[in-house]
Design a protein around this motif. Structure first.
Motif, PDB file in Angstrom:
ATOM      1  N   LYS A  18     106.556   6.380  58.911  1.00  0.00           N
ATOM      2  CA  LYS A  18     107.193   5.175  59.378  1.00  0.00           C
ATOM      3  C   LYS A  18     108.171   4.953  58.050  1.00  0.00           C
ATOM      4  CE  LYS A  18     104.885   3.229  63.317  1.00  0.00           C
ATOM      5  NZ  LYS A  18     104.298   2.071  63.924  1.00  0.00           N
ATOM      6  N   ASP A  19     109.324   4.513  58.410  1.00  0.00           N
ATOM      7  CA  ASP A  19     110.052   3.993  57.228  1.00  0.00           C
ATOM      8  C   ASP A  19     109.764   2.629  56.779  1.00  0.00           C
ATOM      9  OD1 ASP A  19     111.634   2.297  58.834  1.00  0.00           O
ATOM     10  OD2 ASP A  19     113.344   3.629  59.147  1.00  0.00           O
ATOM     11  N   TRP A  20     110.383   1.968  55.652  1.00  0.00           N
ATOM     12  CA  TRP A  20     109.926   0.723  55.333  1.00  0.00           C
ATOM     13  C   TRP A  20     110.347  -0.418  56.121  1.00  0.00           C
ATOM     14  CZ3 TRP A  20     113.695  -2.979  52.810  1.00  0.00           C
ATOM     15  CH2 TRP A  20     114.804  -2.629  52.954  1.00  0.00           C
ATOM     16  N   ASN A  21     111.172   0.133  57.307  1.00  0.00           N
ATOM     17  CA  ASN A  21     111.563  -0.979  58.414  1.00  0.00           C
ATOM     18  C   ASN A  21     110.749  -0.888  59.724  1.00  0.00           C
ATOM     19  OD1 ASN A  21     113.982  -2.006  57.458  1.00  0.00           O
ATOM     20  ND2 ASN A  21     114.897  -0.164  57.857  1.00  0.00           N
ATOM     21  N   GLY A  22     109.770  -0.010  59.627  1.00  0.00           N
ATOM     22  CA  GLY A  22     108.438   0.376  60.500  1.00  0.00           C
ATOM     23  C   GLY A  22     109.207   1.250  61.634  1.00  0.00           C
ATOM     24  N   ILE A  23     110.345   1.939  61.366  1.00  0.00           N
ATOM     25  CA  ILE A  23     110.675   2.926  62.506  1.00  0.00           C
ATOM     26  C   ILE A  23     110.372   4.353  62.293  1.00  0.00           C
ATOM     27  CG2 ILE A  23     113.110   3.912  63.234  1.00  0.00           C
ATOM     28  CD1 ILE A  23     114.355   1.298  62.295  1.00  0.00           C
ATOM     29  N   GLU A  24     109.854   5.072  63.462  1.00  0.00           N
ATOM     30  CA  GLU A  24     109.191   6.112  63.088  1.00  0.00           C
ATOM     31  C   GLU A  24     110.120   7.340  62.708  1.00  0.00           C
ATOM     32  OE1 GLU A  24     106.093   8.726  66.190  1.00  0.00           O
ATOM     33  OE2 GLU A  24     107.067   6.895  66.971  1.00  0.00           O
ATOM     34  N   GLN A  25     109.865   8.072  61.985  1.00  0.00           N
ATOM     35  CA  GLN A  25     110.376   9.203  61.461  1.00  0.00           C
ATOM     36  C   GLN A  25     109.419  10.604  62.103  1.00  0.00           C
ATOM     37  OE1 GLN A  25     111.107   9.000  57.370  1.00  0.00           O
ATOM     38  NE2 GLN A  25     112.830   7.509  57.724  1.00  0.00           N
ATOM     39  N   ILE A  26     110.138  11.704  62.420  1.00  0.00           N
ATOM     40  CA  ILE A  26     109.224  12.922  62.751  1.00  0.00           C
ATOM     41  C   ILE A  26     109.602  13.861  61.632  1.00  0.00           C
ATOM     42  CG2 ILE A  26     108.976  14.516  64.365  1.00  0.00           C
ATOM     43  CD1 ILE A  26     108.592  11.849  65.320  1.00  0.00           C
ATOM     44  N   VAL A  27     108.464  14.658  60.869  1.00  0.00           N
ATOM     45  CA  VAL A  27     108.685  15.751  59.941  1.00  0.00           C
ATOM     46  C   VAL A  27     108.237  17.155  60.624  1.00  0.00           C
ATOM     47  CG1 VAL A  27     108.143  16.534  57.818  1.00  0.00           C
ATOM     48  CG2 VAL A  27     107.973  13.981  58.274  1.00  0.00           C
ATOM     49  N   LEU A  28     109.282  17.692  60.690  1.00  0.00           N
ATOM     50  CA  LEU A  28     109.246  19.335  61.074  1.00  0.00           C
ATOM     51  C   LEU A  28     109.043  20.133  60.114  1.00  0.00           C
ATOM     52  CD1 LEU A  28     112.069  19.615  63.642  1.00  0.00           C
ATOM     53  CD2 LEU A  28     109.764  18.978  64.163  1.00  0.00           C
ATOM     54  N   ARG A  29     107.982  21.054  59.904  1.00  0.00           N
ATOM     55  CA  ARG A  29     107.661  22.115  58.809  1.00  0.00           C
ATOM     56  C   ARG A  29     107.495  23.465  59.270  1.00  0.00           C
ATOM     57  NH1 ARG A  29     106.700  18.734  54.481  1.00  0.00           N
ATOM     58  NH2 ARG A  29     105.399  16.757  55.054  1.00  0.00           N
ATOM     59  N   ASN A  30     107.845  24.483  58.732  1.00  0.00           N
ATOM     60  CA  ASN A  30     107.650  25.863  58.779  1.00  0.00           C
ATOM     61  C   ASN A  30     106.777  26.513  57.863  1.00  0.00           C
ATOM     62  OD1 ASN A  30     109.100  26.570  56.659  1.00  0.00           O
ATOM     63  ND2 ASN A  30     110.896  27.393  57.332  1.00  0.00           N
ATOM     64  N   ILE A  98     117.818   3.002  68.589  1.00  0.00           N
ATOM     65  CA  ILE A  98     116.517   3.608  68.607  1.00  0.00           C
ATOM     66  C   ILE A  98     116.105   4.482  69.797  1.00  0.00           C
ATOM     67  CG2 ILE A  98     114.168   3.007  68.316  1.00  0.00           C
ATOM     68  CD1 ILE A  98     115.689   2.098  65.953  1.00  0.00           C
ATOM     69  N   TRP A  99     115.955   5.808  69.344  1.00  0.00           N
ATOM     70  CA  TRP A  99     115.735   6.820  70.449  1.00  0.00           C
ATOM     71  C   TRP A  99     114.594   6.917  70.612  1.00  0.00           C
ATOM     72  CZ3 TRP A  99     119.655  11.341  71.199  1.00  0.00           C
ATOM     73  CH2 TRP A  99     120.821  10.982  70.835  1.00  0.00           C
ATOM     74  N   ALA A 100     114.002   7.702  71.737  1.00  0.00           N
ATOM     75  CA  ALA A 100     112.653   7.692  71.964  1.00  0.00           C
ATOM     76  C   ALA A 100     112.228   9.202  72.090  1.00  0.00           C
ATOM     77  CB  ALA A 100     112.269   7.315  73.604  1.00  0.00           C
ATOM     78  N   ILE A 101     110.918   9.577  71.805  1.00  0.00           N
ATOM     79  CA  ILE A 101     110.601  10.852  71.863  1.00  0.00           C
ATOM     80  C   ILE A 101     110.496  11.441  73.416  1.00  0.00           C
ATOM     81  CG2 ILE A 101     108.508  12.823  71.578  1.00  0.00           C
ATOM     82  CD1 ILE A 101     107.901  11.090  68.982  1.00  0.00           C
ATOM     83  N   ASP A 102     111.102  12.524  73.692  1.00  0.00           N
ATOM     84  CA  ASP A 102     111.331  13.000  75.151  1.00  0.00           C
ATOM     85  C   ASP A 102     109.923  13.675  75.326  1.00  0.00           C
ATOM     86  OD1 ASP A 102     112.085  13.620  77.565  1.00  0.00           O
ATOM     87  OD2 ASP A 102     113.819  14.606  76.935  1.00  0.00           O
ATOM     88  N   ASP A 103     109.189  13.132  76.242  1.00  0.00           N
ATOM     89  CA  ASP A 103     108.022  13.905  76.304  1.00  0.00           C
ATOM     90  C   ASP A 103     108.053  14.927  77.562  1.00  0.00           C
ATOM     91  OD1 ASP A 103     106.461  12.151  74.807  1.00  0.00           O
ATOM     92  OD2 ASP A 103     105.982  10.451  76.471  1.00  0.00           O
ATOM     93  N   SER A 113     112.946  27.867  71.573  1.00  0.00           N
ATOM     94  CA  SER A 113     111.642  27.334  71.345  1.00  0.00           C
ATOM     95  C   SER A 113     110.924  28.020  70.630  1.00  0.00           C
ATOM     96  CB  SER A 113     111.041  27.061  72.832  1.00  0.00           C
ATOM     97  OG  SER A 113     111.805  26.424  73.501  1.00  0.00           O
ATOM     98  N   ASN A 114     110.903  29.483  70.704  1.00  0.00           N
ATOM     99  CA  ASN A 114     110.224  30.343  70.218  1.00  0.00           C
ATOM    100  C   ASN A 114     110.229  30.587  68.557  1.00  0.00           C
ATOM    101  OD1 ASN A 114     109.325  31.201  72.676  1.00  0.00           O
ATOM    102  ND2 ASN A 114     110.430  33.103  72.977  1.00  0.00           N
ATOM    103  N   GLY A 115     108.885  30.427  68.032  1.00  0.00           N
ATOM    104  CA  GLY A 115     108.897  30.402  66.613  1.00  0.00           C
ATOM    105  C   GLY A 115     109.632  29.229  65.964  1.00  0.00           C
ATOM    106  N   LYS A 116     109.713  28.259  66.737  1.00  0.00           N
ATOM    107  CA  LYS A 116     110.472  27.019  65.918  1.00  0.00           C
ATOM    108  C   LYS A 116     109.588  25.805  66.037  1.00  0.00           C
ATOM    109  CE  LYS A 116     115.206  28.728  66.594  1.00  0.00           C
ATOM    110  NZ  LYS A 116     116.529  28.196  67.606  1.00  0.00           N
ATOM    111  N   SER A 117     109.857  24.836  65.010  1.00  0.00           N
ATOM    112  CA  SER A 117     109.143  23.623  65.060  1.00  0.00           C
ATOM    113  C   SER A 117     110.227  22.654  65.474  1.00  0.00           C
ATOM    114  CB  SER A 117     108.796  23.133  63.499  1.00  0.00           C
ATOM    115  OG  SER A 117     108.403  21.854  63.697  1.00  0.00           O
ATOM    116  N   PHE A 118     109.955  22.095  66.655  1.00  0.00           N
ATOM    117  CA  PHE A 118     111.086  21.196  67.092  1.00  0.00           C
ATOM    118  C   PHE A 118     110.576  19.798  67.585  1.00  0.00           C
ATOM    119  CE2 PHE A 118     109.738  23.856  70.613  1.00  0.00           C
ATOM    120  CZ  PHE A 118     109.693  22.914  71.578  1.00  0.00           C
ATOM    121  N   VAL A 119     111.483  18.983  67.869  1.00  0.00           N
ATOM    122  CA  VAL A 119     111.254  17.520  68.508  1.00  0.00           C
ATOM    123  C   VAL A 119     112.379  17.538  69.544  1.00  0.00           C
ATOM    124  CG1 VAL A 119     112.387  16.413  66.820  1.00  0.00           C
ATOM    125  CG2 VAL A 119     110.697  15.078  68.234  1.00  0.00           C
ATOM    126  N   ASP A 120     111.895  16.820  70.692  1.00  0.00           N
ATOM    127  CA  ASP A 120     112.998  16.306  71.669  1.00  0.00           C
ATOM    128  C   ASP A 120     112.972  14.925  71.703  1.00  0.00           C
ATOM    129  OD1 ASP A 120     111.765  19.086  73.303  1.00  0.00           O
ATOM    130  OD2 ASP A 120     113.853  18.833  72.850  1.00  0.00           O
TER     131      ASP A 120
END
Length: 310
Positions: A18-30, A98-103, A113-120
Motif C-alpha cells: 500500500k502507498d502512503w495514501n493507503g491505496i493498494e499496489q500490485i508487484v509483479l516479478r519474474n 480507483i480500479w478493482a482487481i478483476d477476479d 498468460s503463459n510464462g508471464k506474471s500478470f494482474v487483471d
C-alpha cells in the motif's frame, strides 16, 4: 512512499503493498529479477525495472501522490479521451479512479498468460462518472511482465450500454532516458501528424528520425505497429509494438513548459520522453455489446537495434 508490509496472495499469485495514501499496489516479478509495480489508483504502471534493478519508466520527483490526481510519470491510462474536452477533465477520468482487481476476467489468448506474471484490473463507471460521460462500460486491463522482461498492457473496453458510444485512448508512456538530446525515434518517417503546438495543424514528417531540440507535442497518424526509441548514451532501445492503436503521441515539454508545471521538475524534461500507443484521430466506436482491444508491448534491447529491424 510505500509501506513495508507485504501481503502475498497465493490464489492470485500477487504481491501487494500500500502507498502512503493507503491505496493498494500490485508487484509483479519474474525469475530473472525484473519487476513491475501497478497502482490501483488509475490502473497505472508506476515502475518497471529490468533484471539489474534499473528503472525503465520516468516518474517526476515533484509528482503529487495524492488521490484523485494522477501521478506524473509511469504509464497513465487516458480514457475516454486524450486531450481536453468541455465536459471531461484532461485525458479523461480513468487515470484518476480507483480500479478493482478483476477476479474472473474473460479469457485472453494463452500467449498473453503463459510464462508471464500478470494482474487483471477492472473499472466500471460510477454514478458521478455517468453524469459527465453517460455511457456504461466495462474496462478490463491486463498488465503482465514476461520472462524476457517485456512489459505488456492489454485494454479491453466493452459497451454494456443500450446505445453506441465512442472514445479516444492512449497509453501515456513516460520512458526514462539519459539525455533527451541523445534520443531518436525511428519508425515514424514520412508519417502525417497533428502538431498540438500549431492548433493541431497537419504536417508530414520529413526527417529520417525524430530528434529533440525543443518542445514536441505531436500525434502521428495511421502509424506502423512497431516504433523504436534509441537512447545512445545508455546504449539501449525501447521497442514498442502495438495492436488496435493506430496513432502514436510523441511529447517532451522542454524547459519553458517544465517550469510552468507544478508537478514536474524544471530540468526533468532531459530525462524523459512520452511515446504513446493511441487511438485519437478516429475515435473507437462501439455498438451495444461490442468490445475493443488495444495492446502495447514494450521491450528493451541493445542499441544496435534500428528501424531496419522493424
Amino acid at each position: 512512499m510505500v509501506h513495508s508490509a507485504v501481503v502475498w496472495d497465493s490464489r492470485l499469485a500477487l504481491e501487494t503493498t500500500k502507498d502512503w495514501n493507503g491505496i493498494e499496489q500490485i508487484v509483479l516479478r519474474n525469475s530473472k529479477g525484473g519487476s513491475v509495480r501497478v497502482s490501483l489508483h488509475g490502473g497505472q504502471v508506476i515502475s518497471w525495472r529490468n533484471e539489474r534493478g534499473e528503472e525503465l519508466l520516468f516518474t517526476s520527483s515533484k509528482g503529487i501522490l495524492k488521490h484523485p490526481k494522477a501521478m506524473r510519470g509511469g504509464i497513465p491510462i487516458c480514457f475516454p479521451q486524450f486531450g481536453n474536452c468541455d465536459s471531461l477533465e484532461q485525458h479523461g477520468f480513468a487515470r484518476n479512479k480507483i480500479w478493482a482487481i478483476d477476479d474472473d476476467p474473460p479469457p485472453l489468448p494463452s500467449t498473453d498468460s503463459n510464462g508471464k506474471s500478470f494482474v487483471d484490473l477492472l473499472l466500471k463507471p460510477s454514478e458521478e462518472d455517468l453524469k459527465f460521460w453517460p455511457h456504461s462500460f466495462e474496462f478490463r486491463l491486463r498488465v503482465s511482465l514476461g520472462m524476457d522482461g517485456n512489459l505488456t498492457l492489454i485494454s479491453r473496453v466493452r459497451n454494456v450500454n443500450w446505445k453506441p458510444f465512442s472514445f479516444s485512448f492512449a497509453y501515456h508512456s513516460y520512458l526514462s532516458v539519459s539525455d533527451i538530446s541523445e534520443v531518436r525515434i525511428e519508425g515514424l518517417e514520412t508519417m502525417d501528424y497533428f502538431d498540438n503546438l500549431c492548433k493541431r495543424e497537419r504536417f508530414t514528417e520529413q526527417g529520417d528520425a525524430i530528434t529533440f531540440e525543443s518542445e514536441i507535442d505531436r500525434i502521428y497518424l495511421s502509424s506502423p505497429n512497431c516504433i523504436a526509441v534509441l537512447d545512445h548514451e545508455r546504449k539501449r532501445t525501447f521497442v514498442l509494438r502495438k495492436e488496435g492503436l493506430p496513432d502514436v503521441v510523441v511529447w517532451n515539454p522542454w524547459d519553458k513548459k517544465s517550469k510552468a508545471m507544478s508537478d514536474f521538475g524544471d530540468d526533468e524534461y532531459n530525462q524523459m520522453v512520452c511515446v504513446d500507443g493511441a487511438a485519437i484521430e478516429k475515435p473507437v466506436a462501439l455498438k451495444p455489446g461490442e468490445e475493443w482491444t488495444g495492446r502495447l508491448e514494450i521491450a528493451v534491447v541493445p542499441s544496435s537495434f534500428c528501424s531496419e529491424d522493424l
